[in-house]
Write a protein that holds these residues in place. Structure first.
Motif, PDB file in Angstrom:
ATOM      1  N   LEU A   1       0.827  -1.202   0.000  1.00 38.73           N
ATOM      2  CA  LEU A   1       0.000   0.000   0.000  1.00 38.73           C
ATOM      3  C   LEU A   1       0.866   1.259   0.000  1.00 38.73           C
ATOM      4  O   LEU A   1       0.599   2.212  -0.733  1.00 38.73           O
ATOM      5  CB  LEU A   1      -0.925  -0.005   1.216  1.00 38.73           C
ATOM      6  N   LEU A   2       1.940   1.250   0.803  1.00 35.95           N
ATOM      7  CA  LEU A   2       2.858   2.397   0.820  1.00 35.95           C
ATOM      8  C   LEU A   2       3.514   2.603  -0.537  1.00 35.95           C
ATOM      9  O   LEU A   2       3.628   3.725  -1.024  1.00 35.95           O
ATOM     10  CB  LEU A   2       3.935   2.190   1.892  1.00 35.95           C
ATOM     11  N   ALA A   3       3.935   1.508  -1.160  1.00 36.42           N
ATOM     12  CA  ALA A   3       4.587   1.607  -2.468  1.00 36.42           C
ATOM     13  C   ALA A   3       3.609   2.093  -3.528  1.00 36.42           C
ATOM     14  O   ALA A   3       3.999   2.808  -4.456  1.00 36.42           O
ATOM     15  CB  ALA A   3       5.167   0.251  -2.860  1.00 36.42           C
ATOM     16  N   GLU A   4       2.354   1.717  -3.380  1.00 36.04           N
ATOM     17  CA  GLU A   4       1.343   2.151  -4.342  1.00 36.04           C
ATOM     18  C   GLU A   4       1.110   3.653  -4.254  1.00 36.04           C
ATOM     19  O   GLU A   4       0.910   4.328  -5.260  1.00 36.04           O
ATOM     20  CB  GLU A   4       0.046   1.399  -4.046  1.00 36.04           C
ATOM     21  N   ARG A   5       1.171   4.186  -3.050  1.00 42.49           N
ATOM     22  CA  ARG A   5       0.881   5.608  -2.838  1.00 42.49           C
ATOM     23  C   ARG A   5       2.100   6.502  -2.962  1.00 42.49           C
ATOM     24  O   ARG A   5       1.973   7.705  -3.152  1.00 42.49           O
ATOM     25  CB  ARG A   5       0.236   5.809  -1.475  1.00 42.49           C
ATOM     26  N   ASN A   6       3.281   5.939  -2.821  1.00 40.83           N
ATOM     27  CA  ASN A   6       4.507   6.727  -2.913  1.00 40.83           C
ATOM     28  C   ASN A   6       5.394   6.099  -3.984  1.00 40.83           C
ATOM     29  O   ASN A   6       5.984   5.047  -3.769  1.00 40.83           O
ATOM     30  CB  ASN A   6       5.211   6.751  -1.561  1.00 40.83           C
ATOM     31  N   SER A   7       5.497   6.752  -5.122  1.00 45.02           N
ATOM     32  CA  SER A   7       6.215   6.160  -6.245  1.00 45.02           C
ATOM     33  C   SER A   7       7.700   5.956  -5.947  1.00 45.02           C
ATOM     34  O   SER A   7       8.318   5.051  -6.500  1.00 45.02           O
ATOM     35  CB  SER A   7       6.043   7.007  -7.501  1.00 45.02           C
ATOM     36  N   ALA A   8       8.280   6.768  -5.086  1.00 42.38           N
ATOM     37  CA  ALA A   8       9.704   6.595  -4.762  1.00 42.38           C
ATOM     38  C   ALA A   8       9.938   5.245  -4.092  1.00 42.38           C
ATOM     39  O   ALA A   8      10.911   4.546  -4.411  1.00 42.38           O
ATOM     40  CB  ALA A   8      10.185   7.727  -3.861  1.00 42.38           C
ATOM     41  N   ILE A   9       9.043   4.858  -3.195  1.00 38.15           N
ATOM     42  CA  ILE A   9       9.176   3.560  -2.531  1.00 38.15           C
ATOM     43  C   ILE A   9       8.992   2.440  -3.542  1.00 38.15           C
ATOM     44  O   ILE A   9       9.725   1.446  -3.539  1.00 38.15           O
ATOM     45  CB  ILE A   9       8.172   3.438  -1.369  1.00 38.15           C
ATOM     46  N   PHE A  10       8.026   2.607  -4.450  1.00 34.34           N
ATOM     47  CA  PHE A  10       7.801   1.603  -5.490  1.00 34.34           C
ATOM     48  C   PHE A  10       9.048   1.427  -6.346  1.00 34.34           C
ATOM     49  O   PHE A  10       9.498   0.314  -6.603  1.00 34.34           O
ATOM     50  CB  PHE A  10       6.615   2.018  -6.373  1.00 34.34           C
ATOM     51  N   HIS A  11       9.639   2.535  -6.783  1.00 35.27           N
ATOM     52  CA  HIS A  11      10.820   2.458  -7.645  1.00 35.27           C
ATOM     53  C   HIS A  11      12.024   1.894  -6.894  1.00 35.27           C
ATOM     54  O   HIS A  11      12.832   1.164  -7.489  1.00 35.27           O
ATOM     55  CB  HIS A  11      11.133   3.818  -8.252  1.00 35.27           C
ATOM     56  N   LEU A  12      12.169   2.212  -5.618  1.00 39.32           N
ATOM     57  CA  LEU A  12      13.261   1.632  -4.834  1.00 39.32           C
ATOM     58  C   LEU A  12      13.103   0.122  -4.708  1.00 39.32           C
ATOM     59  O   LEU A  12      14.075  -0.623  -4.792  1.00 39.32           O
ATOM     60  CB  LEU A  12      13.318   2.266  -3.445  1.00 39.32           C
TER      61      LEU A  12
END
Length: 93
Positions: free
Chosen positions: A25-36
């Motif tokens: 859920l965090l990665a979905e809402r924050n693209s920086a976390i998703f890309h990391l």
């Protein structure tokens, strides 16, 4: 170094468990976390493939990255990191 035994009710343990449980859920809402996360996956896969002696990696994969072009792009970058918080603080005045 981590402690050998950590209480299951320790606040940091609870935070880590909640963070892990809600990571998607965090990665979905924050693209920086998703890309990391995606970068970490790619790094682990690349390290695994390069460490295996029986992995037949075609040499074309190593020529996809043009180092000369990347060096030119890096040389043209500004040497100063923008600090947006200063700009927003100035606008509030």
């Amino acid at each position: 170094q981590d402690a050998k035994i950590t209480r299951p009710d320790h606040p940091l343990v609870l935070y880590a468990q909640n963070f892990s449980k809600n990571f998607d859920l965090l990665a979905e809402r924050n693209s920086a976390i998703f890309h990391l996360r995606e970068l970490a996956k790619a790094s682990v896969l690349a390290k695994f493939l390069l460490s295996r002696e029986d992995a037949n990696i075609d040499t074309q994969w190593f020529s996809l990255f043009d180092t000369d072009t990347m060096k030119q792009k890096l040389l043209n970058l500004p040497f100063e990191i923008p600090q947006l918080w200063r700009e927003s603080a100035a606008e509030d005045d």
